[in-house]
Motif scaffolding. Structure first.
Motif, PDB file in Angstrom:
ATOM      1  N   VAL A  57       0.843  -1.201   0.000  1.00 22.22           N
ATOM      2  CA  VAL A  57       0.000   0.000   0.000  1.00 22.22           C
ATOM      3  C   VAL A  57       0.883   1.257   0.000  1.00 22.22           C
ATOM      4  CG1 VAL A  57      -1.591   1.383   1.392  1.00 22.22           C
ATOM      5  CG2 VAL A  57      -2.031  -1.053   1.059  1.00 22.22           C
ATOM      6  N   ILE A  58       1.940   1.236   0.807  1.00 24.64           N
ATOM      7  CA  ILE A  58       2.865   2.380   0.853  1.00 24.64           C
ATOM      8  C   ILE A  58       3.518   2.589  -0.511  1.00 24.64           C
ATOM      9  CG2 ILE A  58       5.028   3.236   1.858  1.00 24.64           C
ATOM     10  CD1 ILE A  58       4.241   1.737   4.440  1.00 24.64           C
ATOM     11  N   VAL A  59       3.990   1.491  -1.110  1.00 27.98           N
ATOM     12  CA  VAL A  59       4.612   1.574  -2.436  1.00 27.98           C
ATOM     13  C   VAL A  59       3.625   2.152  -3.447  1.00 27.98           C
ATOM     14  CG1 VAL A  59       5.550   0.222  -4.359  1.00 27.98           C
ATOM     15  CG2 VAL A  59       6.222  -0.323  -2.010  1.00 27.98           C
ATOM     16  N   GLY A  60       2.395   1.645  -3.398  1.00 27.59           N
ATOM     17  CA  GLY A  60       1.382   2.115  -4.335  1.00 27.59           C
ATOM     18  C   GLY A  60       1.045   3.584  -4.157  1.00 27.59           C
ATOM     19  N   LEU A  61       0.953   4.035  -2.915  1.00 28.27           N
ATOM     20  CA  LEU A  61       0.626   5.436  -2.652  1.00 28.27           C
ATOM     21  C   LEU A  61       1.730   6.369  -3.147  1.00 28.27           C
ATOM     22  CD1 LEU A  61      -1.002   5.203   0.905  1.00 28.27           C
ATOM     23  CD2 LEU A  61      -2.149   5.538  -1.302  1.00 28.27           C
ATOM     24  N   ILE A  62       2.979   5.937  -3.016  1.00 26.62           N
ATOM     25  CA  ILE A  62       4.093   6.743  -3.536  1.00 26.62           C
ATOM     26  C   ILE A  62       4.000   6.851  -5.051  1.00 26.62           C
ATOM     27  CG2 ILE A  62       6.609   6.833  -3.835  1.00 26.62           C
ATOM     28  CD1 ILE A  62       6.860   5.558  -1.060  1.00 26.62           C
ATOM     29  N   ALA A  63       3.643   5.736  -5.717  1.00 28.31           N
ATOM     30  CA  ALA A  63       3.496   5.760  -7.170  1.00 28.31           C
ATOM     31  C   ALA A  63       2.333   6.661  -7.581  1.00 28.31           C
ATOM     32  CB  ALA A  63       3.278   4.344  -7.694  1.00 28.31           C
ATOM     33  N   SER A 113      12.311  18.429 -12.053  1.00 27.81           N
ATOM     34  CA  SER A 113      13.060  17.691 -11.032  1.00 27.81           C
ATOM     35  C   SER A 113      13.833  18.655 -10.153  1.00 27.81           C
ATOM     36  CB  SER A 113      14.031  16.703 -11.705  1.00 27.81           C
ATOM     37  OG  SER A 113      14.820  16.056 -10.732  1.00 27.81           O
ATOM     38  N   ASP A 114      13.641  18.527  -8.851  1.00 26.92           N
ATOM     39  CA  ASP A 114      14.377  19.363  -7.897  1.00 26.92           C
ATOM     40  C   ASP A 114      15.590  18.610  -7.387  1.00 26.92           C
ATOM     41  OD1 ASP A 114      12.505  21.420  -8.118  1.00 26.92           O
ATOM     42  OD2 ASP A 114      11.196  20.461  -6.663  1.00 26.92           O
ATOM     43  N   ALA A 115      16.431  18.167  -8.305  1.00 25.86           N
ATOM     44  CA  ALA A 115      17.628  17.424  -7.919  1.00 25.86           C
ATOM     45  C   ALA A 115      18.601  18.346  -7.197  1.00 25.86           C
ATOM     46  CB  ALA A 115      18.290  16.818  -9.145  1.00 25.86           C
ATOM     47  N   PRO A 116      19.274  17.847  -6.162  1.00 18.91           N
ATOM     48  CA  PRO A 116      20.233  18.682  -5.452  1.00 18.91           C
ATOM     49  C   PRO A 116      21.395  19.090  -6.350  1.00 18.91           C
ATOM     50  CG  PRO A 116      20.416  16.394  -4.754  1.00 18.91           C
ATOM     51  CD  PRO A 116      19.206  16.487  -5.610  1.00 18.91           C
ATOM     52  N   ALA A 165      16.732   3.633   8.355  1.00 20.67           N
ATOM     53  CA  ALA A 165      17.650   4.491   7.603  1.00 20.67           C
ATOM     54  C   ALA A 165      17.140   5.930   7.558  1.00 20.67           C
ATOM     55  CB  ALA A 165      17.834   3.941   6.191  1.00 20.67           C
ATOM     56  N   MET A 166      15.832   6.088   7.369  1.00 20.92           N
ATOM     57  CA  MET A 166      15.241   7.433   7.353  1.00 20.92           C
ATOM     58  C   MET A 166      15.412   8.127   8.701  1.00 20.92           C
ATOM     59  SD  MET A 166      11.752   6.537   5.243  1.00 20.92           S
ATOM     60  CE  MET A 166      10.939   8.060   5.705  1.00 20.92           C
ATOM     61  N   ILE A 167      15.214   7.367   9.777  1.00 28.80           N
ATOM     62  CA  ILE A 167      15.372   7.954  11.124  1.00 28.80           C
ATOM     63  C   ILE A 167      16.817   8.405  11.338  1.00 28.80           C
ATOM     64  CG2 ILE A 167      15.330   7.416  13.596  1.00 28.80           C
ATOM     65  CD1 ILE A 167      12.984   5.501  12.976  1.00 28.80           C
ATOM     66  N   PRO A 227      10.244  14.538   6.577  1.00 24.37           N
ATOM     67  CA  PRO A 227       9.496  13.489   5.860  1.00 24.37           C
ATOM     68  C   PRO A 227       9.182  13.826   4.410  1.00 24.37           C
ATOM     69  CG  PRO A 227       8.653  13.711   8.085  1.00 24.37           C
ATOM     70  CD  PRO A 227       9.672  14.800   7.913  1.00 24.37           C
ATOM     71  N   LYS A 228       8.864  15.097   4.128  1.00 22.40           N
ATOM     72  CA  LYS A 228       8.514  15.458   2.746  1.00 22.40           C
ATOM     73  C   LYS A 228       9.702  15.300   1.801  1.00 22.40           C
ATOM     74  CE  LYS A 228       9.406  20.442   3.149  1.00 22.40           C
ATOM     75  NZ  LYS A 228       8.812  21.796   2.998  1.00 22.40           N
ATOM     76  N   VAL A 229      10.920  15.419   2.347  1.00 24.96           N
ATOM     77  CA  VAL A 229      12.114  15.236   1.513  1.00 24.96           C
ATOM     78  C   VAL A 229      12.182  13.799   1.000  1.00 24.96           C
ATOM     79  CG1 VAL A 229      14.648  15.204   1.530  1.00 24.96           C
ATOM     80  CG2 VAL A 229      13.410  17.065   2.648  1.00 24.96           C
ATOM     81  N   PHE A 230      11.889  12.849   1.878  1.00 26.14           N
ATOM     82  CA  PHE A 230      11.928  11.435   1.478  1.00 26.14           C
ATOM     83  C   PHE A 230      10.845  11.133   0.433  1.00 26.14           C
ATOM     84  CE2 PHE A 230      13.570  11.477   5.890  1.00 26.14           C
ATOM     85  CZ  PHE A 230      14.861  11.024   5.628  1.00 26.14           C
ATOM     86  N   LEU A 231       9.682  11.763   0.586  1.00 25.67           N
ATOM     87  CA  LEU A 231       8.613  11.563  -0.390  1.00 25.67           C
ATOM     88  C   LEU A 231       9.013  12.136  -1.747  1.00 25.67           C
ATOM     89  CD1 LEU A 231       5.731  10.611  -0.981  1.00 25.67           C
ATOM     90  CD2 LEU A 231       4.917  12.861  -0.233  1.00 25.67           C
ATOM     91  N   LYS A 232       9.581  13.334  -1.744  1.00 19.92           N
ATOM     92  CA  LYS A 232       9.991  13.969  -2.995  1.00 19.92           C
ATOM     93  C   LYS A 232      11.106  13.176  -3.678  1.00 19.92           C
ATOM     94  CE  LYS A 232       8.807  18.812  -2.055  1.00 19.92           C
ATOM     95  NZ  LYS A 232       9.353  20.178  -1.893  1.00 19.92           N
ATOM     96  N   GLU A 233      12.071  12.711  -2.883  1.00 21.36           N
ATOM     97  CA  GLU A 233      13.183  11.960  -3.466  1.00 21.36           C
ATOM     98  C   GLU A 233      12.716  10.599  -3.989  1.00 21.36           C
ATOM     99  OE1 GLU A 233      16.614  13.037  -3.939  1.00 21.36           O
ATOM    100  OE2 GLU A 233      15.262  14.757  -3.784  1.00 21.36           O
ATOM    101  N   SER A 234      11.746   9.997  -3.297  1.00 23.91           N
ATOM    102  CA  SER A 234      11.190   8.731  -3.786  1.00 23.91           C
ATOM    103  C   SER A 234      10.544   8.935  -5.148  1.00 23.91           C
ATOM    104  CB  SER A 234      10.158   8.179  -2.797  1.00 23.91           C
ATOM    105  OG  SER A 234      10.750   7.888  -1.552  1.00 23.91           O
ATOM    106  N   GLU A 235       9.778  10.009  -5.275  1.00 27.59           N
ATOM    107  CA  GLU A 235       9.135  10.313  -6.559  1.00 27.59           C
ATOM    108  C   GLU A 235      10.173  10.631  -7.625  1.00 27.59           C
ATOM    109  OE1 GLU A 235       7.975  12.645  -9.797  1.00 27.59           O
ATOM    110  OE2 GLU A 235       8.968  13.625  -8.082  1.00 27.59           O
ATOM    111  N   ARG A 236      11.231  11.344  -7.256  1.00 29.03           N
ATOM    112  CA  ARG A 236      12.258  11.725  -8.236  1.00 29.03           C
ATOM    113  C   ARG A 236      12.959  10.493  -8.806  1.00 29.03           C
ATOM    114  NH1 ARG A 236      17.721  13.338  -8.413  1.00 29.03           N
ATOM    115  NH2 ARG A 236      18.042  13.013  -6.188  1.00 29.03           N
ATOM    116  N   PHE A 237      13.298   9.552  -7.920  1.00 29.24           N
ATOM    117  CA  PHE A 237      13.976   8.348  -8.384  1.00 29.24           C
ATOM    118  C   PHE A 237      13.029   7.441  -9.172  1.00 29.24           C
ATOM    119  CE2 PHE A 237      17.349   9.550  -5.521  1.00 29.24           C
ATOM    120  CZ  PHE A 237      18.480   9.065  -6.175  1.00 29.24           C
TER     121      PHE A 237
END
Length: 317
Positions: A23-29, A91-94, A143-145, A157-167
């Protein structure tokens, strides 16, 4: 080995945890789909959104959806990639400067979060009956913690969501290959491809010659993995077609042969673009000029490993 698994999770709880992971994977997609739909800089935002949202719905809710609806969504999901309508949007790549600055702050400690994923996977595989997907997810959470503790002001947390979408966007439709190829192995087995392979091989391999059977089995695993892109998909077909009737039927140790046949398949994984998550995705992420660069550097290693494993199988069969 079973005695080591002292952490026993209730089967129902284990299934629910695995469903939660998907469900988490699907929501990110789905988030990736919605983000691209709203991104006016994406030249194919509708096709991109259609792909990611369909993919996300199947991942998140496929367990509960009727099979026909899931199948229809898979067909819909495949249409945008076929017509090349899945594109990377804004893309907001660093920046390089930001990356260097963060490295100077964190240094080699950055590898601790990365190790967590593999470490949790191994620990839970050895000491529990928990699904590997759940174990990997727990490793990712830890790892996130750790990353948040390294830099609380930036790693929110929003950084991890954005980076997940970017990758995800960088990988594009290639991310669905492992699931589709895994399913394809089951379809091939059910369709009797293994029996067809057996009928062809029996004209080449002398019956009772286990050594020749092992060589054909190992090379067949590597070649079929190159075609399928997945050793787990290949081993069911090749074991039915070659391993069973020409190797195991004559008394070879199934544990040794099965284990090494799978690693022979991995030699094929190193040599094929079909193994996209290993050989094509790194090219995209690292912006390599040579799209075959990863495979070119792995072919010799794969050949050496394949020869070694064939010799090992013959000696310890």
């Amino acid at each position: 080995m079973a005695d080591l698994k002292f952490i026993q999770i209730n089967e129902v709880l284990g299934t629910n945890l695995l469903n939660m992971v998907w469900v988490i994977v699907g929501l990110i997609a789905i988030y990736a789909g919605v983000k691209n739909l709203m991104d006016e800089q994406n030249p194919s935002r509708i096709g991109t959104a259609l792909f990611w949202c369909s993919f996300g719905v199947v991942c998140a809710f496929g367990t509960w959806l009727p099979a026909k609806i899931s199948g229809a969504l898979v067909i819909i999901m495949c249409l945008p990639p076929i017509f090349k309508k899945v594109k990377v949007g804004k893309s907001d790549a660093p920046t390089r400067e930001h990356t260097i600055e963060q490295y100077q702050k964190v240094g080699m400690k950055i590898f601790f979060p990365a190790v967590c994923v593999g470490l949790f996977s191994l620990l839970f595989a050895f000491f529990s009956n928990l699904s590997s997907m759940v174990a990997v997810t727990l490793g990712v959470i830890v790892a996130m913690i750790i990353l948040m503790l390294y830099n609380p002001s930036e790693n929110k947390p929003k950084v991890f969501l954005k980076e997940s979408e970017r990758f995800l966007s960088i990988m594009g439709p290639l991310c669905m290959l492992p699931q589709l190829l895994g399913c394809l192995g089951g379809v091939f087995t059910a369709a009797g491809v293994g029996d067809v392979v057996a009928s062809i091989v029996e004209k080449i391999v002398p019956k009772g010659n286990v050594n020749v059977g092992i060589i054909v089995f190992a090379i067949g695993m590597a070649i079929f993995t190159m075609i399928m892109g997945n050793a787990f998909a290949a081993i069911t077909v090749i074991t039915v077609g070659i391993g069973g009737p020409f190797v195991l039927a004559y008394g070879a140790d199934p544990i040794t042969i099965g284990m090494l046949a799978l690693t022979c398949g991995y030699c094929g994984t190193l040599c094929t673009p079909m193994a996209a998550n290993f050989n094509i995705v790194p090219v995209a992420i690292l912006n390599m000029k040579d799209r075959w660069g990863v495979i070119k550097n792995q072919v010799i290693v794969a050949g050496i490993m394949l020869v070694f494993q064939i010799c090992y199988m013959i000696i310890f069969k």
